[in-house]
Design a protein around this motif. Structure first.
Motif, short mmCIF file in Angstrom:
data_model
loop_
_atom_site.label_atom_id
_atom_site.label_comp_id
_atom_site.label_asym_id
_atom_site.label_seq_id
_atom_site.Cartn_x
_atom_site.Cartn_y
_atom_site.Cartn_z
N GLU A 38 -10.26 -1.77 -1.48
CA GLU A 38 -8.90 -1.44 -1.06
C GLU A 38 -8.68 -1.73 0.43
OE1 GLU A 38 -6.30 0.50 -3.62
OE2 GLU A 38 -7.38 -1.38 -3.94
N TRP A 44 0.83 -1.21 0.00
CA TRP A 44 0.00 0.00 0.00
C TRP A 44 0.87 1.26 0.00
CZ3 TRP A 44 -4.07 2.41 -1.32
CH2 TRP A 44 -4.32 3.70 -0.81
N ILE A 65 -6.09 5.05 3.41
CA ILE A 65 -6.74 4.55 2.20
C ILE A 65 -7.90 5.45 1.79
CG2 ILE A 65 -8.17 2.67 1.30
CD1 ILE A 65 -6.32 0.74 2.91
#
Length: 234
Positions: A214, A39, A108
């Protein structure tokens, strides 16, 4: 405190009537204690792309970002001191070349907020009392902004996300609260995905699904999208 399987979401028709659009992704059983190297590499690439894409952005000429200011106008909220969440993130990124990393789940949705320009937020369901309603305030609500320990005065006639304990969970789409902040211990979360008259329903739903995809990829858990019930007031 709310049970993730029982919590209900609603929105006042009067709020929809000024142009607010809203869906609520919900994720249960995530692990927010880790930081994924995958990530972190991905966010670096996205931020580099957004810095280039937004380097000459005219915030008030952008229909989505300006759409939130129009919502504020209709709610009687002054523009200068109430910058919409997505615009504020983009401004901070353009100023500093990055956005501050808080924890993985928050990071995120911050990145997705900048990509979509929608106003996003996240709240720990285990700290919500009862159900969640997006409604106009009457000024009696308890409001403890994130990072503070004591309540501050709450303005009437602002659209806000409130729980059954008459506590504001998010003022407009710009200020979340200490009560439901998402930290490393959060496992069950609901998200705010808010748009305006310049955002179509497909964008809201696609963004909500992207948050789920995600977050589940990097934090685990399972998710669903909740369309709120519509409440009419006398």
């Amino acid at each position: 405190m709310s049970n993730i399987n029982e919590i209900k979401f609603a929105v006042e028709k009067a709020v929809l009537d000024i142009g607010v659009k809203i869906v609520f992704p919900v994720i249960e059983g995530m692990d927010n204690t880790l930081v994924s190297p995958e990530w972190m590499a991905k966010r670096k690439e996205i931020i580099a792309r957004l810095l280039d894409e937004y380097k000459d952005i005219d915030y008030h000429a952008d229909p989505i970002l300006e759409g939130f200011h129009i919502l504020h106008d209709r709610a009687g909220v002054k523009r200068r001191k109430n910058i919409p969440a997505s615009e504020n993130l983009i401004r901070l990124m353009n100023k500093h070349g990055d956005v501050f990393f808080i924890n993985q789940a928050v990071d995120i949705y911050n990145i997705i907020s900048m990509e979509s320009k929608l106003a996003l937020g996240a709240h720990d369901i285990d700290h919500v009392d009862g159900n969640v309603t997006l409604r106009f305030t009457d000024g009696t609500e308890r409001f403890v902004p994130i990072g503070q320990s004591d309540p501050v005065p709450n303005n009437p006639n602002e659209y806000s996300y409130c729980d059954d304990a008459n506590e504001v969970l998010c003022r407009l789409e710009i200020r979340q609260v200490e009560k439901t902040k998402v930290d490393e211990n959060t496992t069950n979360v609901f998200y705010i995905v808010q748009g305006n008259e310049s955002t179509d329903d497909e964008l809201l739903l696609a963004t909500a699904q992207k948050i789920i995809d995600e977050t589940v990829k990097y934090c685990g858990g399972k998710g669903r999208i909740v369309i709120p019930d519509i409440q009419t007031t006398p």
